[in-house]
Design a protein around this motif. Structure first.
Motif, PDB file in Angstrom:
ATOM      1  N   LEU A 122       0.825  -1.209   0.000  1.00 34.32           N
ATOM      2  CA  LEU A 122       0.000   0.000   0.000  1.00 34.32           C
ATOM      3  C   LEU A 122       0.868   1.271   0.000  1.00 34.32           C
ATOM      4  CD1 LEU A 122      -2.934   1.033   0.067  1.00 34.32           C
ATOM      5  CD2 LEU A 122      -2.805   1.017   2.565  1.00 34.32           C
ATOM      6  N   TYR A 123       2.010   1.271   0.737  1.00 31.65           N
ATOM      7  CA  TYR A 123       2.876   2.467   0.723  1.00 31.65           C
ATOM      8  C   TYR A 123       3.224   2.849  -0.701  1.00 31.65           C
ATOM      9  CZ  TYR A 123       4.679   0.667   5.273  1.00 31.65           C
ATOM     10  OH  TYR A 123       4.835   0.153   6.516  1.00 31.65           O
ATOM     11  N   LEU A 124       3.682   1.815  -1.419  1.00 30.72           N
ATOM     12  CA  LEU A 124       4.183   2.048  -2.765  1.00 30.72           C
ATOM     13  C   LEU A 124       3.061   2.545  -3.677  1.00 30.72           C
ATOM     14  CD1 LEU A 124       6.887   1.517  -4.199  1.00 30.72           C
ATOM     15  CD2 LEU A 124       5.920  -0.628  -5.035  1.00 30.72           C
ATOM     16  N   ALA A 125       1.916   1.899  -3.525  1.00 35.15           N
ATOM     17  CA  ALA A 125       0.780   2.267  -4.378  1.00 35.15           C
ATOM     18  C   ALA A 125       0.334   3.702  -4.094  1.00 35.15           C
ATOM     19  CB  ALA A 125      -0.366   1.294  -4.142  1.00 35.15           C
ATOM     20  N   MET A 126       0.368   4.077  -2.812  1.00 36.44           N
ATOM     21  CA  MET A 126      -0.086   5.430  -2.457  1.00 36.44           C
ATOM     22  C   MET A 126       0.913   6.479  -2.932  1.00 36.44           C
ATOM     23  SD  MET A 126      -1.459   4.669   1.387  1.00 36.44           S
ATOM     24  CE  MET A 126      -2.007   6.311   1.842  1.00 36.44           C
ATOM     25  N   GLU A 127       2.187   6.124  -2.878  1.00 38.42           N
ATOM     26  CA  GLU A 127       3.221   7.103  -3.214  1.00 38.42           C
ATOM     27  C   GLU A 127       3.449   7.195  -4.718  1.00 38.42           C
ATOM     28  OE1 GLU A 127       5.235   8.452  -0.568  1.00 38.42           O
ATOM     29  OE2 GLU A 127       7.296   8.454  -1.317  1.00 38.42           O
ATOM     30  N   ASP A 128       3.620   6.052  -5.348  1.00 36.96           N
ATOM     31  CA  ASP A 128       4.042   6.052  -6.765  1.00 36.96           C
ATOM     32  C   ASP A 128       2.955   5.572  -7.719  1.00 36.96           C
ATOM     33  OD1 ASP A 128       6.468   6.799  -5.837  1.00 36.96           O
ATOM     34  OD2 ASP A 128       7.340   4.785  -5.890  1.00 36.96           O
ATOM     35  N   PHE A 129       1.778   5.233  -7.194  1.00 33.99           N
ATOM     36  CA  PHE A 129       0.716   4.665  -8.026  1.00 33.99           C
ATOM     37  C   PHE A 129       1.264   3.499  -8.854  1.00 33.99           C
ATOM     38  CE2 PHE A 129      -0.714   8.977  -7.057  1.00 33.99           C
ATOM     39  CZ  PHE A 129      -1.845   8.635  -6.345  1.00 33.99           C
ATOM     40  N   ARG A 130       1.808   2.545  -8.112  1.00 31.69           N
ATOM     41  CA  ARG A 130       2.435   1.392  -8.735  1.00 31.69           C
ATOM     42  C   ARG A 130       2.313   0.211  -7.791  1.00 31.69           C
ATOM     43  NH1 ARG A 130       8.478   1.985  -8.625  1.00 31.69           N
ATOM     44  NH2 ARG A 130       8.462   0.048  -7.488  1.00 31.69           N
ATOM     45  N   VAL A 131       2.089  -0.976  -8.333  1.00 32.03           N
ATOM     46  CA  VAL A 131       2.250  -2.181  -7.489  1.00 32.03           C
ATOM     47  C   VAL A 131       3.244  -3.097  -8.171  1.00 32.03           C
ATOM     48  CG1 VAL A 131       0.095  -2.432  -6.170  1.00 32.03           C
ATOM     49  CG2 VAL A 131       0.159  -3.240  -8.502  1.00 32.03           C
ATOM     50  N   ASP A 132       4.032  -3.781  -7.366  1.00 30.92           N
ATOM     51  CA  ASP A 132       4.943  -4.775  -7.926  1.00 30.92           C
ATOM     52  C   ASP A 132       4.282  -6.134  -7.801  1.00 30.92           C
ATOM     53  OD1 ASP A 132       6.867  -3.021  -8.682  1.00 30.92           O
ATOM     54  OD2 ASP A 132       7.981  -3.133  -6.796  1.00 30.92           O
ATOM     55  N   VAL A 133       3.958  -6.714  -8.936  1.00 32.84           N
ATOM     56  CA  VAL A 133       3.339  -8.041  -8.898  1.00 32.84           C
ATOM     57  C   VAL A 133       4.469  -9.058  -8.981  1.00 32.84           C
ATOM     58  CG1 VAL A 133       1.702  -9.582 -10.024  1.00 32.84           C
ATOM     59  CG2 VAL A 133       1.320  -7.110 -10.072  1.00 32.84           C
ATOM     60  N   VAL A 134       4.559  -9.902  -7.939  1.00 31.89           N
ATOM     61  CA  VAL A 134       5.658 -10.881  -7.912  1.00 31.89           C
ATOM     62  C   VAL A 134       5.235 -12.142  -8.652  1.00 31.89           C
ATOM     63  CG1 VAL A 134       7.193 -12.221  -6.413  1.00 31.89           C
ATOM     64  CG2 VAL A 134       6.444  -9.931  -5.723  1.00 31.89           C
ATOM     65  N   VAL A 135       6.052 -12.512  -9.623  1.00 32.63           N
ATOM     66  CA  VAL A 135       5.760 -13.716 -10.397  1.00 32.63           C
ATOM     67  C   VAL A 135       6.817 -14.759 -10.064  1.00 32.63           C
ATOM     68  CG1 VAL A 135       5.437 -14.636 -12.732  1.00 32.63           C
ATOM     69  CG2 VAL A 135       4.839 -12.254 -12.232  1.00 32.63           C
ATOM     70  N   GLY A 136       6.388 -15.958  -9.774  1.00 36.42           N
ATOM     71  CA  GLY A 136       7.327 -17.027  -9.449  1.00 36.42           C
ATOM     72  C   GLY A 136       7.683 -17.014  -7.970  1.00 36.42           C
ATOM     73  N   LYS A 137       8.528 -18.007  -7.589  1.00 35.17           N
ATOM     74  CA  LYS A 137       8.883 -18.164  -6.167  1.00 35.17           C
ATOM     75  C   LYS A 137      10.391 -18.327  -6.027  1.00 35.17           C
ATOM     76  CE  LYS A 137       4.977 -19.921  -3.691  1.00 35.17           C
ATOM     77  NZ  LYS A 137       4.019 -20.971  -3.763  1.00 35.17           N
ATOM     78  N   GLY A 138      10.894 -18.110  -4.828  1.00 36.25           N
ATOM     79  CA  GLY A 138      12.303 -18.358  -4.544  1.00 36.25           C
ATOM     80  C   GLY A 138      13.215 -17.418  -5.319  1.00 36.25           C
ATOM     81  N   PRO A 139      14.467 -17.882  -5.585  1.00 34.64           N
ATOM     82  CA  PRO A 139      15.453 -16.999  -6.213  1.00 34.64           C
ATOM     83  C   PRO A 139      15.031 -16.543  -7.602  1.00 34.64           C
ATOM     84  CG  PRO A 139      16.423 -19.134  -5.588  1.00 34.64           C
ATOM     85  CD  PRO A 139      14.975 -19.231  -5.287  1.00 34.64           C
ATOM     86  N   GLY A 140      14.190 -17.326  -8.267  1.00 29.56           N
ATOM     87  CA  GLY A 140      13.790 -16.958  -9.637  1.00 29.56           C
ATOM     88  C   GLY A 140      12.622 -15.962  -9.686  1.00 29.56           C
ATOM     89  N   ALA A 141      12.103 -15.570  -8.517  1.00 24.73           N
ATOM     90  CA  ALA A 141      10.921 -14.681  -8.499  1.00 24.73           C
ATOM     91  C   ALA A 141      11.280 -13.311  -9.071  1.00 24.73           C
ATOM     92  CB  ALA A 141      10.415 -14.537  -7.071  1.00 24.73           C
ATOM     93  N   THR A 142      10.371 -12.765  -9.861  1.00 20.75           N
ATOM     94  CA  THR A 142      10.611 -11.414 -10.399  1.00 20.75           C
ATOM     95  C   THR A 142       9.423 -10.522 -10.063  1.00 20.75           C
ATOM     96  OG1 THR A 142      10.310 -12.695 -12.443  1.00 20.75           O
ATOM     97  CG2 THR A 142      12.033 -10.977 -12.465  1.00 20.75           C
ATOM     98  N   ALA A 143       9.729  -9.251  -9.826  1.00 17.62           N
ATOM     99  CA  ALA A 143       8.660  -8.300  -9.544  1.00 17.62           C
ATOM    100  C   ALA A 143       8.366  -7.508 -10.809  1.00 17.62           C
ATOM    101  CB  ALA A 143       9.094  -7.373  -8.420  1.00 17.62           C
ATOM    102  N   ILE A 144       7.143  -7.605 -11.259  1.00 17.57           N
ATOM    103  CA  ILE A 144       6.773  -6.855 -12.461  1.00 17.57           C
ATOM    104  C   ILE A 144       5.979  -5.624 -12.025  1.00 17.57           C
ATOM    105  CG2 ILE A 144       5.500  -6.946 -14.650  1.00 17.57           C
ATOM    106  CD1 ILE A 144       5.958  -9.946 -14.641  1.00 17.57           C
ATOM    107  N   PRO A 145       6.515  -4.417 -12.293  1.00 17.63           N
ATOM    108  CA  PRO A 145       5.778  -3.227 -11.863  1.00 17.63           C
ATOM    109  C   PRO A 145       4.537  -2.998 -12.709  1.00 17.63           C
ATOM    110  CG  PRO A 145       7.846  -2.619 -12.963  1.00 17.63           C
ATOM    111  CD  PRO A 145       7.761  -4.103 -13.006  1.00 17.63           C
ATOM    112  N   LEU A 146       3.466  -2.646 -12.018  1.00 19.50           N
ATOM    113  CA  LEU A 146       2.207  -2.381 -12.725  1.00 19.50           C
ATOM    114  C   LEU A 146       1.776  -0.952 -12.381  1.00 19.50           C
ATOM    115  CD1 LEU A 146      -0.217  -3.821 -14.272  1.00 19.50           C
ATOM    116  CD2 LEU A 146      -1.191  -4.194 -12.003  1.00 19.50           C
ATOM    117  N   GLU A 147       1.673  -0.120 -13.389  1.00 18.78           N
ATOM    118  CA  GLU A 147       1.270   1.283 -13.175  1.00 18.78           C
ATOM    119  C   GLU A 147      -0.214   1.343 -12.817  1.00 18.78           C
ATOM    120  OE1 GLU A 147       2.999   4.261 -13.702  1.00 18.78           O
ATOM    121  OE2 GLU A 147       4.828   3.047 -13.849  1.00 18.78           O
ATOM    122  N   LEU A 148      -0.554   2.221 -11.869  1.00 17.10           N
ATOM    123  CA  LEU A 148      -1.973   2.384 -11.502  1.00 17.10           C
ATOM    124  C   LEU A 148      -2.408   3.806 -11.854  1.00 17.10           C
ATOM    125  CD1 LEU A 148      -1.753   0.936  -7.868  1.00 17.10           C
ATOM    126  CD2 LEU A 148      -2.516  -0.294  -9.905  1.00 17.10           C
TER     127      LEU A 148
END
Ligand code: ATP
Length: 334
Positions: A122-148
């Protein structure tokens, strides 16, 4: 539940919907918050941009939900309503955030009860109007930013102090709601009596307002009980006589204290000489759990100056002695 419980259950909240004021101009009381919010909303309207995020804090039943709805109505925007306890996973919040329309109002009731990972999102979404959607698990997980698209969060909390500072800081405006003056409660009750088609007299309304502990939700509930009483006694008008008789029946005294409040004061004064006495001893004396005495009865008694918390336990003030019709010892505080 106590008739003077400032919280409400689902059924009661449904009854309340019709009574919620719809616009800022119809919202009696809380003049500071109303004026400050009015300015914030007007500026946003002129800039044609969503306003800063708004945090509303204050005890239950004072109108936080009503104000959130008013904010959306004044901005002519839809409102999405959810609550901290309903958001247990960051994914729950991501789903809501990613479906918000531009300018929409997101109302987060009991925001202090949200799960920690969701709070960070929520901090990030309120400040930057963005959420990081995490895809995958463990070391291979990547955060894909989604603009709001820009939106406005209205958070409500009874415990502003429990909010982590980073979250609190994301709110550009904090409005603190205070207990209502009796005259404001009377204005609310007069309006509601009309909405509910209840005949009333000014004295009847004032009597209910004076016993409502500064809380509109309690005032509305007492109004319904007095109306019941009047109707059952074939009067159909909420007047002074009906208000006094009904509130005596429900054990709410002239100061808005109920049986439990009076039992606590009575035990303190008569059995423990005014205290100080430990919470658990006091609770045993009134046949309740310490937690009930502390969270249900004490807040109002302390706020109104009947009871004082000291390092050595609870003590009755001179006001408490007077309320019970007893002579206060010279050592009584206040
Ligand atoms: P909670 O924290 O328990 O959800 P709340 O602070 O959100 O409570 P509301 O649900 O907005 O409070 O209000 C409770 C009831 O009191 C509603 O019926 C609402 O219409 C009424 N009320 C609150 N404030 C006002 C007001 N200023 N004018 C008229 N009615 C009010």
């Amino acid at each position: 539940a106590r008739i003077v419980d400032p919280g409400g259950d689902e059924d009661e909240r449904r009854l309340e919907v019709a009574l919620r004021p719809k616009r800022l101009a119809d919202f009696p009381g809380q003049p500071r918050v109303r004026d400050q919010l009015g300015l914030l909303l007007e500026a946003a309207r002129r800039r044609q941009r969503p306003p800063d995020h708004v945090l509303l804090s204050g005890p239950p039943g004072l109108g936080k939900t009503s104000l959130a709805m008013i904010i959306a109505a004044e901005l002519e925007q839809p409102i999405r309503i959810t609550s901290g306890p309903a958001i247990q996973h960051a994914g729950d919040l991501a789903a809501i955030l990613s479906s918000l329309a531009e300018g929409e109002v997101l109302f987060l009731d009991e925001i202090h009860r949200m799960a920690r990972p969701a709070e960070e999102m929520l901090y990030l979404a309120m400040e930057d109007f963005r959420v990081d959607v995490v895809v995958g698990k463990g070391p291979g997980a990547t955060a894909i930013p989604l603009e709001l698209p820009p939106f406005t969060v209205v958070g409500a909390t009874t415990r502003a102090g429990l909010l982590p500072a980073p979250l609190r800081d994301r709110f550009g405006f904090t409005g603190h709601l205070d207990f209502y003056a009796t005259a404001d409660l009377a204005a609310i009750l007069t309006r509601n009596a009309t909405l509910l088609r209840i005949d009333s007299t000014a004295q009847g309304i004032d009597e209910i307002a004076g016993r409502s502990r500064g809380t509109p939700r309690i005032a509305n509930r007492l109004l319904r009980r007095v109306r019941d009483y009047a109707q059952v006694h074939g009067k159909d008008v909420v007047d002074l006589g009906a208000a006094r008789a009904a509130l005596a029946l429900f054990d709410v005294d002239e100061s808005g204290l109920d049986r439990l409040d009076r039992a606590v004061l009575d035990a303190l004064c008569r059995r423990f000489g005014g205290g100080p006495v430990g919470l658990s001893t006091l609770a045993v004396a009134v046949g309740e759990e310490p937690d009930t005495v502390e969270t249900v009865a004490e807040p109002y008694l302390v706020r109104e100056g009947y009871l004082v918390r000291t390092p050595r336990g609870r003590a009755a003030s001179a006001l408490a002695w007077k309320h019970l019709g007893l002579t206060a010892p010279a050592t009584a505080v206040g």
